[in-house]
Structures are given as structure tokens and as C-alpha cells.
Design an enzyme around this catalytic site. Structure first.
Site, PDB file in Angstrom:
ATOM      1  N   GLY A  22      -8.495  10.934   4.920  1.00 35.47           N
ATOM      2  CA  GLY A  22      -7.664   9.346   4.290  1.00 35.47           C
ATOM      3  C   GLY A  22      -6.473   9.126   4.185  1.00 35.47           C
TER       4      GLY A  22
ATOM      5  N   ASP B 201      -4.609   7.103   7.224  1.00 38.64           N
ATOM      6  CA  ASP B 201      -4.355   6.229   7.001  1.00 38.64           C
ATOM      7  C   ASP B 201      -3.639   5.790   6.054  1.00 38.64           C
ATOM      8  OD1 ASP B 201      -6.169   6.771   8.745  1.00 38.64           O
ATOM      9  OD2 ASP B 201      -7.893   6.510   7.314  1.00 38.64           O
TER      10      ASP B 201
ATOM     11  N   TYR C 255     -20.928  12.579  10.917  1.00 37.97           N
ATOM     12  CA  TYR C 255     -21.789  11.185  11.141  1.00 37.97           C
ATOM     13  C   TYR C 255     -23.056  11.237  11.775  1.00 37.97           C
ATOM     14  CZ  TYR C 255     -16.734  11.048  12.207  1.00 37.97           C
ATOM     15  OH  TYR C 255     -15.069  10.909  12.381  1.00 37.97           O
TER      16      TYR C 255
ATOM     17  N   ASN D  44      -5.829   9.140  15.875  1.00 32.72           N
ATOM     18  CA  ASN D  44      -6.887   9.262  15.556  1.00 32.72           C
ATOM     19  C   ASN D  44      -8.486  10.367  16.183  1.00 32.72           C
ATOM     20  OD1 ASN D  44      -6.535   8.813  12.676  1.00 32.72           O
ATOM     21  ND2 ASN D  44      -7.418   6.882  12.200  1.00 32.72           N
TER      22      ASN D  44
ATOM     23  N   GLY E   3       5.539  16.818   6.081  1.00 29.87           N
ATOM     24  CA  GLY E   3       6.275  15.170   6.040  1.00 29.87           C
ATOM     25  C   GLY E   3       5.873  14.419   7.208  1.00 29.87           C
ATOM     26  N   ALA E   4       6.419  13.779   7.937  1.00 26.63           N
ATOM     27  CA  ALA E   4       6.312  12.884   8.586  1.00 26.63           C
ATOM     28  C   ALA E   4       8.375  13.115   9.515  1.00 26.63           C
ATOM     29  CB  ALA E   4       6.371  11.622   8.358  1.00 26.63           C
TER      30      ALA E   4
ATOM     31  N   ALA F 224       2.025  18.394   4.888  1.00 25.84           N
ATOM     32  CA  ALA F 224       2.751  18.897   3.499  1.00 25.84           C
ATOM     33  C   ALA F 224       4.544  18.810   3.655  1.00 25.84           C
ATOM     34  CB  ALA F 224       2.375  20.530   2.778  1.00 25.84           C
TER      35      ALA F 224
ATOM     36  N   ARG G 230     -11.778  11.738  17.863  1.00 34.02           N
ATOM     37  CA  ARG G 230     -12.271  12.738  16.564  1.00 34.02           C
ATOM     38  C   ARG G 230     -12.916  13.214  17.921  1.00 34.02           C
ATOM     39  NH1 ARG G 230      -9.271  11.422  12.985  1.00 34.02           N
ATOM     40  NH2 ARG G 230     -10.059   9.773  11.060  1.00 34.02           N
TER      41      ARG G 230
END
Ligand code: CKP
Ligand code: MG
Length: 308
Positions: free
Chosen positions: A250, A253, A104, A166, A226-227, A224, A168
Site C-alpha cells: 500500500g 498507493d 490472490y 502496478n 524517496g522518489a 527508502a 502484478r
């Protein structure tokens, strides 16, 4: 506007075109990125209204960000061009074929100068959903305040709030982030994050422990695998699609965009998860943070193997 409203930072993006470190003469691709706008684009491509609030610099990447968002049909009325600071930058290299390195250049950027005064109360109060992420409060005290005030406005107006954790590590330490993110989670209706992000909030990755903070829906993204969502006392899991992975940045998102679009559409938690993992599959199967997100008429390509 009955769709999604979000606020955050758009960054210019420089991606090395070939494997190896960034080096003089290397081919590069230019684009823009930013978790919140990625979600706005994803929701928009599925046919829902989306508005994005933030600051960009008066420079080529700032103009590119505005052009992309306008081209996608995202409402950018709430974006301010700040002449006093540059658009932040994200440098991406494929250090080796399957290891991406992200750097960044965003401290004191235009995006980090976001303030609560940039918010339009009517736009937030009239939205179907306010979406925030844990990136924005890490940018600066004024950006953190803007997130807080946006959440206050939404809650006062009865607009549901979603939080993508998220976390960071380049922006703040776990000890700095934890209290701020826990406080945000306690005021959100929907909290979404990976296992380590949920553990940062709840002490471990258990959805029920995060739900104890207050949100009625907690979702764990599991790559990989899933959720899984915990909502109204019930846990539901959806497997990921079996696709070849070319770029995971991404993907979170994309999942959030699918999940929230289905939520805006009044669909069940299971259907939200299914649309989330479907958008995640499009994101990991294509290069770029938002470029590969599907239009509604393309969903069958991965879901049923239909040709578009
Ligand atoms: O969690 P994700 O990989 O889906 O997020 C990626 C985005 O906003 C990316 O576009 C980048 O600009 C960022 O997260 C960030 O600030 O790290
Ligand atoms: Mg994420």
C-alpha cells in the site's frame, strides 16, 4: 466533480494476525483492499473529492468494501453489485516477522467482470483527474476495455490521466503486460512506478526513456530512498522520511494519493513529491493498505514531528 475518479477491483482481505503460515485456528483480521480505492481514500482524507468505479459481489466482502468507501466519503455511485460473481479475495500472511506472502483468489471475481458499460461518461469528463493502474487491464479483456474507454473519455474531455504501473506477476507475464502498459503509458499524462516497473515500460528505469512514450510527468518511487520525478525536461528528487517500517504493502498507493492530491491542488512537482513521500511514510509505518493514511491535520506528525 472536480476531484479524482478511478476504476479497479476491490478485494476482501484476510490477514493472519500472527507470524507463520495460514493455518487452521489462526487469528485473522478482515478488511478490504485494492490499489485504486486505496488512492481514492488517500485523496479523500486530504480533503479532495474522489469517486470509485468497480464491481463487487453480493456478499459480506462486497458490503464491507461499500461500507468502507462510503464511510471514507468516496463517491460509490459507480459501483455495481454483481449477483453473478463473488468479491475477489486477497490472503495475507506474515510468513516470517518481516516477509509478507500474498495470495490472490480473484479469477472470475465480480471485480474482473467490470465492463465499459459500467462507466458514466459525465463523471469522468467532469473529473479533475482520471487515475488508472496496470492491475485492472490484467483482470480480464472487458476490464482492460473499460480502462481503455475511460482513458478515451478523459482525453477527449481534456481530463489529465495518471497511470500507476502496478505490475502484478501473479496476473500476467512481463511479455503479456509490456505492450498493454506501454500503450496505456503513451496515453497518460502522469506515469508512476518503481524502478522495475519503469524498466518494463522503457527498457530501463530511466525516467526520460519512459517520457519518450508520451507522458509529460514520469515519477519513480524508490522506497527508502524517496522518489524522483521528470517533468518538463527537469528532474527533481525528494528523500524519504526516516520511519520504522512495519508494512510496505500500500506504500505505492499512498505515494500516488499524496502526489495526485498535490497535483489536483495545483502544487509544483517538488511539492507533489513531498506530499507523496509523506503519505508513503504513514503507509509503511502502519499495518494495513489504507487504514494508516493521514488526514490533512495529521501531516505534521511525520513532517515536523508535531504531536496531533
Ligand atoms: O503497490 P501497492 O503496494 O501500493 O498496492 C497494494 C494494493 O490492489 C493492494 O491493496 C492489493 O489489493 C492490490 O495492490 C493488488 O491487487 O495487488
Ligand atoms: Mg504499487
Amino acid at each position: 466533480m472536480s476531484g479524482l475518479v478511478t476504476l479497479g477491483e476491490q478485494l476482501g482481505q484476510v490477514t493472519a494476525g500472527t507470524e507463520g503460515p495460514l493455518r487452521p485456528g489462526a487469528a485473522a483480521q478482515l478488511s478490504v483492499c485494492g490499489a485504486e480505492a486505496n488512492v481514492a481514500i488517500g485523496v479523500r482524507r486530504l480533503g479532495f473529492a474522489a469517486a470509485y468505479v468497480g464491481r463487487v459481489g453480493d456478499d459480506a466482502f462486497g458490503r464491507m468494501a461499500l461500507d468502507v468507501l462510503r464511510g471514507e466519503g468516496v463517491d460509490v455511485t459507480g459501483v455495481r453489485v454483481d449477483p453473478a460473481a463473488p468479491t475477489g479475495l486477497l490472503l495475507r500472511s506474515r510468513r516470517t516477522a518481516d516477509r509478507t506472502v500474498v495470495e490472490y483468489l480473484r479469477s472470475r471475481s465480480a471485480g474482473s467482470r467490470l465492463t465499459a458499460a459500467d462507466l458514466d461518461e459525465d463523471v469522468i469528463a467532469g473529473a479533475g483527474l482520471l487515475h488508472v493502474t496496470g492491475i485492472t487491464p490484467a483482470l480480464s479483456p472487458t476490464a482492460a476495455k473499460a480502462v481503455d474507454v475511460a482513458v478515451d473519455i478523459a482525453r477527449a474531455a481534456g481530463v489529465p490521466v495518471s497511470l500507476d504501473v502496478n505490475y502484478r506477476a501473479a496476473l500476467w507475464s512481463p511479455d503479456e503486460a509490456r505492450p498493454e502498459l506501454r500503450r496505456l503509458a503513451s496515453r497518460a499524462d502522469v506515469v508512476i512506478g518503481g524502478p522495475a516497473e519503469l524498466a518494463l515500460l522503457g527498457g530501463d528505469e530511466q525516467l526520460e526513456h519512459v517520457a519518450e512514450l508520451g507522458p509529460t510527468e514520469v515519477v519513480r518511487t524508490e522506497g527508502a530512498s524517496g522518489a524522483t520525478a521528470f517533468a518538463d525536461g527537469t528532474t527533481e528528487h525528494v528523500a524519504a522520511h526516516d520511519v520504522r517500517v512495519v508494512d510496505v504493502v500500500g506504500a505505492g498507493d499512498a505515494f500516488v494519493a499524496g502526489y495526485l492530491a498535490a497535483r489536483l491542488d495545483g502544487r509544483s512537482v517538488g511539492e507533489r513529491l513531498r506530499l507523496g513521500v509523506l503519505l508513503g511514510a504513514f503507509a509503511v509505518g502502519t499495518w494495513g493498505d489504507w487504514e494508516g493514511l493521514p488526514r490533512r491535520d495529521e501531516l505534521g506528525l511525520i513532517e515536523h514531528g508535531d504531536e496531533v
